[in-house]
Design an enzyme around this catalytic site. Sequence first.
Site, PDB file in Angstrom:
ATOM      1  N   CYS A  13       0.861  -1.175   0.000  1.00  0.00           N
ATOM      2  CA  CYS A  13       0.000   0.000   0.000  1.00  0.00           C
ATOM      3  C   CYS A  13       0.901   1.229   0.000  1.00  0.00           C
ATOM      4  CB  CYS A  13      -0.883   0.011   1.243  1.00  0.00           C
ATOM      5  SG  CYS A  13       0.094   0.174   2.734  1.00  0.00           S
ATOM      6  N   CYS A  96       2.814   6.300   8.472  1.00  0.00           N
ATOM      7  CA  CYS A  96       1.908   6.529   7.345  1.00  0.00           C
ATOM      8  C   CYS A  96       1.073   7.793   7.619  1.00  0.00           C
ATOM      9  CB  CYS A  96       0.993   5.326   7.173  1.00  0.00           C
ATOM     10  SG  CYS A  96      -0.247   5.622   5.901  1.00  0.00           S
ATOM     11  N   HIS A 123      -1.272  -4.457  18.958  1.00  0.00           N
ATOM     12  CA  HIS A 123      -0.683  -4.086  17.663  1.00  0.00           C
ATOM     13  C   HIS A 123       0.039  -2.741  17.803  1.00  0.00           C
ATOM     14  CE1 HIS A 123      -0.341  -2.827  13.484  1.00  0.00           C
ATOM     15  NE2 HIS A 123      -0.458  -4.113  13.170  1.00  0.00           N
ATOM     16  N   GLU A 125       0.479  -0.264  15.890  1.00  0.00           N
ATOM     17  CA  GLU A 125      -0.256   0.933  15.440  1.00  0.00           C
ATOM     18  C   GLU A 125      -1.217   1.400  16.534  1.00  0.00           C
ATOM     19  OE1 GLU A 125      -2.458   0.706  11.665  1.00  0.00           O
ATOM     20  OE2 GLU A 125      -3.844   2.163  12.534  1.00  0.00           O
ATOM     21  N   SER A 223       1.718 -10.440   9.915  1.00  0.00           N
ATOM     22  CA  SER A 223       1.096  -9.212   9.418  1.00  0.00           C
ATOM     23  C   SER A 223      -0.405  -9.274   9.661  1.00  0.00           C
ATOM     24  CB  SER A 223       1.398  -9.069   7.922  1.00  0.00           C
ATOM     25  OG  SER A 223       0.422  -8.287   7.308  1.00  0.00           O
ATOM     26  N   ASN A 225      -2.844  -7.362   8.655  1.00  0.00           N
ATOM     27  CA  ASN A 225      -3.743  -7.189   7.504  1.00  0.00           C
ATOM     28  C   ASN A 225      -3.741  -8.420   6.602  1.00  0.00           C
ATOM     29  OD1 ASN A 225      -2.330  -6.452   4.751  1.00  0.00           O
ATOM     30  ND2 ASN A 225      -1.078  -5.553   6.370  1.00  0.00           N
ATOM     31  N   SER A 268       2.086  -5.552   2.974  1.00  0.00           N
ATOM     32  CA  SER A 268       3.549  -5.537   3.079  1.00  0.00           C
ATOM     33  C   SER A 268       4.209  -6.580   2.182  1.00  0.00           C
ATOM     34  CB  SER A 268       3.941  -5.754   4.540  1.00  0.00           C
ATOM     35  OG  SER A 268       3.184  -6.778   5.097  1.00  0.00           O
TER      36      SER A 268
END
Length: 652
Positions: A13, A96, A123, A125, A223, A225, A268
């Site tokens: 992304c 990001c 996580h 984030e 990961s 996602n 990723s």
Amino acid sequence: MRQIITAKSAGFCFGVSRAVEMTYQEAALGGTVATLGPVIHNPFVTRDLEEKGVRSYDTVAEIPDGARVVIRAHGVPPEIYRQLENRGLQWKDATCPFVQKIHRLVAQQPEGTMILLAGDPTHPEVVGIAGHCNQPCIIFQTAEELMEKLQELENKGDYSYIMAAQTTFRLSEWKKSTESAKKVCTNLKIFDTICKATVVRQEEAETLARQADAMVVIGGRHSSNTLKLYQICQGHCPTVLVEEAEELEPFRNLFHAARIIGITAGASTPACIIKEVQKSMSRLDNINNDMTFEEMLEQSFKSTYNGEKVTGIVTGIKPNEISVDIGTKHAGYVPLHELTDDPNAKAEDLVKVGDEIELLVVRVNDVEGTTMLSKRRLDAAAGFEKVMNAGETGEILTGIVTEVIKGGVLVLSNGVKVFIPASQSGVPRDGDLNTLLRKEVSFKILETNRQRRRALGSISAVIREQRKELAKAFWENVEIGKQYTGTVKSITNFGVFVDLGGVDGRIGLSDLTWLRVKHPSEVVSIGDVVTVTVKDLDPEEKKVSLIYKKAEDNPWEKIKTLHQVGDVVTVKIMSITAFGAFAQIIPGIDGLIHISQIARERVEKVSDKLKVGDEVQAKITELDYDRKRASLSIKALLQDEDTAAEEAPVEE
Ligand code: F3S
């Protein structure tokens, strides 16, 4: 006929691509590059970055001194920035921009706000976002968990609520959670912060999985996602999660039985791995169709991949980018900063429409139908090869000194930063390396490390070679009496060494000046440019004697026109000895006033009558040009006066 369909949104992304690019750029500068946790959850990229000197650490405390830190796309809590600052570490923030937006949102909430954050509390984030919350925050992973936590909350009615989500939160769970929250929280603002890239990828994966007989999800097993994509696809058809193409082999039978196989990949996953999976699947299949799977894929999907070298024709030039045709269905473009390293360059000065240029594929975006390309990186790769090869061939390179660092300087040459240790810089040990800053220098490569993309060079090696050449030419042409211009290199108590260009010559103290000096530094300083005459040569020992003093400045020649024996002169006492005093007649000639010539009467001690610095009148009684000796007498002057007085007529 069997069909293989790759989701158009598969792969990097925007945020991940940006973070990976920033990390590679830092790695290319050399030195230690540190990240807090892997830049992306992809073992392939992690391995590659490791090979380029990028290390992942769990805490700021573990990061070695002097390392440059890249903050990954997930972002970090403010505390981490504070820790980095306290350690004096430099960092590049690759958080990001979409995540940064959430940071600002939660940080700006007024008092009395309760933040409801959808996401995995472990996580990174979510840890980062929670750190930016300056009001209380409830983190939840499901609608049910949110309801439970809200029920436990005291004084529910006193709060205003805002609701936000981890960028990769599952869309269906988010929708369920917002519906539930609306029923309980009367004063609620909902901010849909799920990244659209994630939404598109998840929706596309679901659509694809619905029509497919089998799905391949490519991405790191850590990961989040990628795991979400895997969960979504699993709900509709048999799904395989792989990190690399080699892992497909055990599932051969599954793919043989499938009519439609779908492929998607986490945010990723690099394009080259997706391509490898596509190729491997083609090899796994043995059916005899007119076209192989690979051919079908080539035809329907990407025809270029990240890292590929392509030739493009310039089709348009704008101030900030150029358009290029690379012969694919994607619109190729090169942003100005990928065209050149020079921040002041203009695109129209570098290329013109119709030019054919070699480019590197940086990012294929199938969603937008564009391919970002770079000339700068290709040039840098060629430059890197040139620098590496120079280590083997001994070629002399040139570059600009861009930085003075601990132990040496960095020289930018052919897009590569080469380290020159202070001992190889050509600057004397007690000199200042800053004098090299922004200067162009020539150097040789002494050591290279291809894997770590590092090179070590020497300016001194080039200087030594150049001096050798100059020395050869000097000895072929030098002769006694010839004049040279050189630079004073060093000064000792007994003389001065002059760099004549490749050869050093020595001026003895007596050849430096006609004047009486205590130290050569009274005449010249290091760095002075001087004109000298060769006095003597020893080609065997490679020794050169030089004269600096000029014949026309010889005081014994000058005095001939100024004074003669019998003249009365005013002289200055320069030194006192037991047998008399030396007095300066003119600069460079001191005459002796013998103790017997100081006064009419007998003088026991010179210092009873004279002291250094006194100015007295005396008669020149001797000028010996051969022995370079002069004698003076005060007594003779006094006697002359006595005689004159005696001879003077007496007035009646
Ligand atoms: Fe950023 Fe969205 Fe990727 S939030 S890191 S662009 S998934």
